[in-house]
Design a protein around this motif. Sequence first.
Motif, PDB file in Angstrom:
ATOM      1  N   ARG A  42       6.240  -4.799 -10.343  1.00  0.00           N
ATOM      2  CA  ARG A  42       6.077  -3.778  -9.340  1.00  0.00           C
ATOM      3  C   ARG A  42       6.227  -3.536  -7.533  1.00  0.00           C
ATOM      4  N   PRO A  43       5.959  -2.592  -7.233  1.00  0.00           N
ATOM      5  CA  PRO A  43       6.151  -2.758  -5.905  1.00  0.00           C
ATOM      6  C   PRO A  43       5.606  -3.833  -5.069  1.00  0.00           C
ATOM      7  N   ARG A  44       6.887  -4.106  -4.302  1.00  0.00           N
ATOM      8  CA  ARG A  44       5.906  -5.423  -3.506  1.00  0.00           C
ATOM      9  C   ARG A  44       6.325  -6.382  -3.500  1.00  0.00           C
ATOM     10  N   LEU A  45       7.647  -6.147  -4.192  1.00  0.00           N
ATOM     11  CA  LEU A  45       8.520  -7.805  -5.165  1.00  0.00           C
ATOM     12  C   LEU A  45       7.760  -9.158  -5.862  1.00  0.00           C
ATOM     13  N   THR A  46       6.177  -8.276  -6.940  1.00  0.00           N
ATOM     14  CA  THR A  46       5.864  -9.202  -7.381  1.00  0.00           C
ATOM     15  C   THR A  46       5.914  -8.986  -9.049  1.00  0.00           C
ATOM     16  N   SER A  47       5.814  -9.768  -9.317  1.00  0.00           N
ATOM     17  CA  SER A  47       5.975  -9.767 -10.930  1.00  0.00           C
ATOM     18  C   SER A  47       4.293  -9.332 -11.577  1.00  0.00           C
TER      19      SER A  47
END
Length: 322
Positions: A164-169
């Motif tokens: 998802r956004p902000r580079l988190t799984s």
Amino acid sequence: MSDDPETGRLLDAPARRRTLLTALGVGIGVGVVGVPSPAMAAVAGWSNPTLGALTSGYKSPGRPTHLGWDVANSQGTPVYATAAGTVRDIRTNSYPGDTSSGPLGGRTGNSVHLDHADSYFSYYGHLHRVLVSDGQQVSCGQLIGLMGTTGNSTGPHLHFEIHRPRLTSTDPRVFLANRGITLGSTAPVGSTGYPSVGQGASGWVPKVIQYLVRARGISVVVDGVFGPACASAVRSFQSGRGLYADGMVGPITWTALVLPLLEGNSGDLVRGLQTALNGRGAGLVVDGGFGSVTTSAVRGFQSRNGLVADGLVGPVTWSVLI
């Protein structure tokens, strides 16, 4: 069936679905052991990437760095884009046991990494074959590869991730469930064609398989029950063709089993054809003779399904028939 834990390293961040007929020169599609839901993606813009059994999960206690779900099915099962986007990166020329890293950290073999709207990413690993290229625009449900066992893998499956956004799984199973999609079960957008059939299945489709296998010189009882003996016969056929010998008849095994047929042919291949036509309501005598009555049944089926009604049973007719 699973892969080594991925490290979690992330990269920076619509044509119609390409069919397998275009990509491979044959008409194959997808099905799964069991009966997939007929429902399509419930929320516009998202699709189930493939069909199969869920095996290793997202950040399970034993694999806390495993950032996706593994969906197992037969080699060659189609894999589709879960949403419209752009091919960010791909890896090709991997092989079973390859220990090199793919576009994301870890040893996930041939793989595709897609960028989507709102900074979402999706990742598809262990592919048998990649069918897109770097920078290509893809639509939701477009064919992007075939399920395989490349990289560090113990059997054919898709390693699937969503970020998802902000580079988190995020857990892709939960993510899709919130959009009305059951990972591995809901029919992917636009998917059609050959089912994947294995032990426990019964009915006319296993009977077709048994006739086709027997036509290749492998002894098997034609009873419409896909039991251990049938699976063993399928494995013998697969081994003889250099295929992954899992005893499951998926898209790649189907395309190796079927041969073009036309009026005048005879034998078990024709019996398989007649059985399939009967499964679609033809009411033929299964005598192994491709005569005028069988030709009429083939043409009728082709006409009803928008195919060229020439009476020739080639890869496209087979794929729609099964």
